[in-house]
Design a protein around this motif. Structure first.
Motif, PDB file in Angstrom:
ATOM      1  N   ARG A  38      12.352   2.117  -6.779  1.00 34.99           N
ATOM      2  CA  ARG A  38      11.118   2.494  -6.085  1.00 34.99           C
ATOM      3  C   ARG A  38       9.985   2.665  -7.099  1.00 34.99           C
ATOM      4  O   ARG A  38       8.866   2.234  -6.860  1.00 34.99           O
ATOM      5  CB  ARG A  38      11.322   3.787  -5.285  1.00 34.99           C
ATOM      6  CG  ARG A  38      10.066   4.306  -4.617  1.00 34.99           C
ATOM      7  CD  ARG A  38       9.375   3.297  -3.717  1.00 34.99           C
ATOM      8  NE  ARG A  38      10.282   2.764  -2.746  1.00 34.99           N
ATOM      9  CZ  ARG A  38      10.120   1.574  -2.165  1.00 34.99           C
ATOM     10  NH1 ARG A  38       9.080   0.817  -2.444  1.00 34.99           N
ATOM     11  NH2 ARG A  38      10.987   1.143  -1.296  1.00 34.99           N
ATOM     12  N   ARG A  40       9.611   1.121  -9.969  1.00 36.22           N
ATOM     13  CA  ARG A  40       9.188  -0.239 -10.348  1.00 36.22           C
ATOM     14  C   ARG A  40       8.452  -0.931  -9.202  1.00 36.22           C
ATOM     15  O   ARG A  40       7.478  -1.649  -9.424  1.00 36.22           O
ATOM     16  CB  ARG A  40      10.395  -1.056 -10.767  1.00 36.22           C
ATOM     17  CG  ARG A  40      10.987  -0.590 -12.070  1.00 36.22           C
ATOM     18  CD  ARG A  40      12.219  -1.391 -12.428  1.00 36.22           C
ATOM     19  NE  ARG A  40      12.788  -0.932 -13.675  1.00 36.22           N
ATOM     20  CZ  ARG A  40      14.056  -1.074 -13.998  1.00 36.22           C
ATOM     21  NH1 ARG A  40      14.899  -1.670 -13.162  1.00 36.22           N
ATOM     22  NH2 ARG A  40      14.504  -0.639 -15.153  1.00 36.22           N
ATOM     23  N   GLY A  41       8.937  -0.704  -7.974  1.00 34.66           N
ATOM     24  CA  GLY A  41       8.280  -1.302  -6.815  1.00 34.66           C
ATOM     25  C   GLY A  41       6.857  -0.803  -6.627  1.00 34.66           C
ATOM     26  O   GLY A  41       5.944  -1.585  -6.319  1.00 34.66           O
ATOM     27  N   PHE A  42       6.652   0.500  -6.823  1.00 33.69           N
ATOM     28  CA  PHE A  42       5.302   1.057  -6.720  1.00 33.69           C
ATOM     29  C   PHE A  42       4.385   0.450  -7.774  1.00 33.69           C
ATOM     30  O   PHE A  42       3.214   0.195  -7.506  1.00 33.69           O
ATOM     31  CB  PHE A  42       5.316   2.575  -6.878  1.00 33.69           C
ATOM     32  CG  PHE A  42       5.670   3.346  -5.631  1.00 33.69           C
ATOM     33  CD1 PHE A  42       5.706   2.748  -4.379  1.00 33.69           C
ATOM     34  CD2 PHE A  42       5.955   4.697  -5.718  1.00 33.69           C
ATOM     35  CE1 PHE A  42       6.019   3.466  -3.239  1.00 33.69           C
ATOM     36  CE2 PHE A  42       6.268   5.436  -4.579  1.00 33.69           C
ATOM     37  CZ  PHE A  42       6.298   4.822  -3.345  1.00 33.69           C
ATOM     38  N   GLY A  44       4.560  -2.542  -8.955  1.00 39.20           N
ATOM     39  CA  GLY A  44       4.249  -3.891  -8.491  1.00 39.20           C
ATOM     40  C   GLY A  44       3.284  -3.947  -7.327  1.00 39.20           C
ATOM     41  O   GLY A  44       2.467  -4.847  -7.219  1.00 39.20           O
ATOM     42  N   THR A  45       3.355  -2.949  -6.433  1.00 43.73           N
ATOM     43  CA  THR A  45       2.515  -2.998  -5.233  1.00 43.73           C
ATOM     44  C   THR A  45       1.253  -2.145  -5.320  1.00 43.73           C
ATOM     45  O   THR A  45       0.276  -2.428  -4.634  1.00 43.73           O
ATOM     46  CB  THR A  45       3.309  -2.560  -3.985  1.00 43.73           C
ATOM     47  OG1 THR A  45       3.809  -1.234  -4.186  1.00 43.73           O
ATOM     48  CG2 THR A  45       4.451  -3.515  -3.703  1.00 43.73           C
ATOM     49  N   HIS A  46       1.280  -1.090  -6.128  1.00 43.11           N
ATOM     50  CA  HIS A  46       0.152  -0.159  -6.155  1.00 43.11           C
ATOM     51  C   HIS A  46      -0.394   0.128  -7.543  1.00 43.11           C
ATOM     52  O   HIS A  46      -1.251   0.994  -7.698  1.00 43.11           O
ATOM     53  CB  HIS A  46       0.560   1.181  -5.513  1.00 43.11           C
ATOM     54  CG  HIS A  46       0.989   1.058  -4.088  1.00 43.11           C
ATOM     55  ND1 HIS A  46       0.119   0.764  -3.071  1.00 43.11           N
ATOM     56  CD2 HIS A  46       2.213   1.150  -3.519  1.00 43.11           C
ATOM     57  CE1 HIS A  46       0.783   0.706  -1.925  1.00 43.11           C
ATOM     58  NE2 HIS A  46       2.056   0.939  -2.178  1.00 43.11           N
ATOM     59  N   SER A  48      -2.669   0.048 -10.080  1.00 40.75           N
ATOM     60  CA  SER A  48      -4.033  -0.366 -10.402  1.00 40.75           C
ATOM     61  C   SER A  48      -4.915   0.855 -10.615  1.00 40.75           C
ATOM     62  O   SER A  48      -4.588   1.964 -10.207  1.00 40.75           O
ATOM     63  CB  SER A  48      -4.618  -1.227  -9.277  1.00 40.75           C
ATOM     64  OG  SER A  48      -4.709  -0.473  -8.087  1.00 40.75           O
TER      65      SER A  48
END
Length: 96
Positions: A38, A40-42, A44-46, A48
């Motif tokens: 999760r 790593r997923g965050f 990738g998706t958030h 910035s």
């Protein structure tokens, strides 16, 4: 009704803060691998601008920061203290 985990249980938390001191979301996992995925997923998706993503381990009511990601500094791993220590992957586990 509050449920208190048994002593010695390690739980893993991932938090994502959108602005310094601002709102955040957080999740909790029993499985370290799920929390790392999760985290790593965050990224990738958030991942910035002002977003800060942090992976924590909690044992006996004490939280230890394991990893933090920011746009400016990337993924920073920390050595955990007090019964939790870093594994080669940079994520901590109890009793290794």
């Amino acid at each position: 009704m509050l449920i208190t985990p048994p002593r010695g249980t390690v739980r893993f938390h991932v938090s994502m803060t959108f602005t310094p001191g601002g709102p955040k979301v957080e999740g909790t996992w029993e499985a370290e691998e799920s929390a790392v995925n999760r985290f790593r997923g965050f990224i990738g998706t958030h991942g910035s601008d002002d977003v800060t993503i942090t992976l924590w381990a909690e044992a006996d009511g004490i939280r230890r920061r394991l990893r933090t990601w920011t746009k400016d500094h990337g993924d920073a791993s920390r050595r955990a203290v007090g019964g939790l220590r870093s594994s080669p992957a940079g994520v901590s586990a109890r009793g290794m």
